[in-house]
Design a protein around this motif. Structure first.
Motif, PDB file in Angstrom:
ATOM      1  N   ASP A 116      10.287  23.969  25.622  1.00 23.83           N
ATOM      2  CA  ASP A 116      11.334  23.963  24.607  1.00 23.83           C
ATOM      3  C   ASP A 116      12.518  23.103  25.035  1.00 23.83           C
ATOM      4  OD1 ASP A 116      12.477  24.668  22.160  1.00 23.83           O
ATOM      5  OD2 ASP A 116      13.573  26.357  23.040  1.00 23.83           O
ATOM      6  N   SER A 117      12.295  22.201  25.962  1.00 25.94           N
ATOM      7  CA  SER A 117      13.368  21.347  26.472  1.00 25.94           C
ATOM      8  C   SER A 117      13.159  19.901  26.032  1.00 25.94           C
ATOM      9  CB  SER A 117      13.408  21.397  28.008  1.00 25.94           C
ATOM     10  OG  SER A 117      13.603  22.714  28.473  1.00 25.94           O
ATOM     11  N   TYR A 118      14.255  19.143  26.008  1.00 22.44           N
ATOM     12  CA  TYR A 118      14.161  17.722  25.731  1.00 22.44           C
ATOM     13  C   TYR A 118      13.379  17.026  26.840  1.00 22.44           C
ATOM     14  CZ  TYR A 118      17.271  17.332  21.707  1.00 22.44           C
ATOM     15  OH  TYR A 118      17.819  17.419  20.451  1.00 22.44           O
TER      16      TYR A 118
ATOM     17  N   GLY B 122      10.220  22.038  19.700  1.00 21.51           N
ATOM     18  CA  GLY B 122      10.025  22.968  20.803  1.00 21.51           C
ATOM     19  C   GLY B 122       8.791  23.816  20.579  1.00 21.51           C
TER      20      GLY B 122
ATOM     21  N   ASN C  63       4.335  20.233  23.412  1.00 21.25           N
ATOM     22  CA  ASN C  63       5.074  21.500  23.474  1.00 21.25           C
ATOM     23  C   ASN C  63       4.284  22.717  23.022  1.00 21.25           C
ATOM     24  OD1 ASN C  63       7.413  20.046  24.227  1.00 21.25           O
ATOM     25  ND2 ASN C  63       7.944  19.676  22.079  1.00 21.25           N
TER      26      ASN C  63
ATOM     27  N   ARG D 294      12.378  16.862  21.274  1.00 22.02           N
ATOM     28  CA  ARG D 294      11.645  18.130  21.329  1.00 22.02           C
ATOM     29  C   ARG D 294      10.650  18.216  20.182  1.00 22.02           C
ATOM     30  NH1 ARG D 294      14.984  21.855  19.428  1.00 22.02           N
ATOM     31  NH2 ARG D 294      13.792  23.615  20.265  1.00 22.02           N
TER      32      ARG D 294
END
Length: 289
Positions: A208-210, A203, A238, A193
């Motif tokens: 905000d995710s892997y 994020g 991101n 992230r």
């Protein structure tokens, strides 16, 4: 410090250290250059990409490690890295690194001269051997990163001041593969992230995710003292305020002695924080014990 000054200082260090190092016992019994060099995140690999190799030259019955100083300069930023890694029996690598990014252009406008983060990392060799296994060596690693100055990352949309990258790496040495020279190939898959490797937090307002990112390296061993190659590293995107672009470099590593290596690279880091075309020289000095 200008790149030319940095190169001169590095060469002076090499000339002064190499003769003394050659008088001492070898730090481990693995074959020459099979420890790679050190990434900007402190783990064994190239400059940008972690490899499945363990740091240094420790074999299955030994332990050892590395100490590293690195610097990269682009038009608008300067990155300094200090790091240390420990290799236990060619099975487990533990490392720590401090990254400091000088905001050469943006500092006055932001009221902050630098960003920095600490990286605590571990890598475990899962299976195989880089030289003799048909499918090479496989390792699993993690890098826990803590951004030390979070005001700027938070202002541009970062969600967290810390995060953990997880990666799976596979490395294989192909004997006499290119013009009778050995070829090392590495492929890594990273879950992350991190924004700009974590220096702009983790994020963001766009995501905000892997995400899974592909990283690759290839190096040709011209002889046991010289390696040339290239790397490519995908990056997440991101933050809405500025696009984040992938990294790549071309490098040459000089390994005059088991206790010393010097790596120089031309790195293209793309656009960073809205500032375009961040390209420049990267130099890393590594000592092995």
């Amino acid at each position: 410090m200008k790149p030319s000054t940095l190169c001169r200082l590095t060469l002076v260090a090499c000339v002064s250290l190499a003769p003394a190092a050659a008088l001492k016992a070898d730090p481990g019994s693995r074959l020459w250059a099979t420890g790679g060099v050190t990434t900007i995140e402190g783990t064994a690999g190239g400059g940008l990409v972690p490899w499945a190799l363990m740091s240094g030259y420790a074999s299955d019955e030994e332990w050892g490690g590395t100490l590293t100083l690195s610097r990269a300069e682009t038009d608008d930023f300067t990155l300094n890295v200090t790091g240390a890694a420990l290799n236990w029996r060619n099975r487990i690598e533990l490392s720590i690194a401090r990254q400091t990014l000088d905001l050469d252009t943006l500092g006055a406008a932001l009221g902050q001269d630098e960003l920095s983060q600490d990286i605590f990392a571990a890598k475990v060799r899962l299976a195989g051997d880089v030289l003799y296994s048909d499918y090479g060596q496989w390792s699993l690693g993690l890098q826990h990163k803590h951004q030390r100055e979070f005001d700027v990352p938070e202002a541009v949309g970062a969600e967290d001041d810390r995060g953990t990258d997880v990666y799976l790496a596979a490395s294989k040495l192909f004997f006499a593969a290119v013009l009778d020279r050995n070829l090392l190939v590495n492929v890594s898959l990273r879950g992350t992230r991190a924004n700009q490797g974590g220096l702009l937090g983790f994020g963001g307002d766009r995501n905000d995710s892997y995400e899974a990112m592909l990283e690759t390296s290839a190096g040709i061993l011209l002889n046991r003292s010289w390696v040339v190659g290239a790397e490519y590293r995908q990056k997440p995107d991101n933050l809405g305020f500025a696009r984040e672009q992938d990294w790549w470099d071309v490098f040459v590593a000089w390994i005059p002695d088991r206790r010393l290596s010097v790596t120089a690279a031309w790195a293209d880091l793309g656009d960073i924080a809205g500032l375009e075309d961040q390209r420049g020289l990267y130099v890393s000095l590594q000592g092995t014990f």
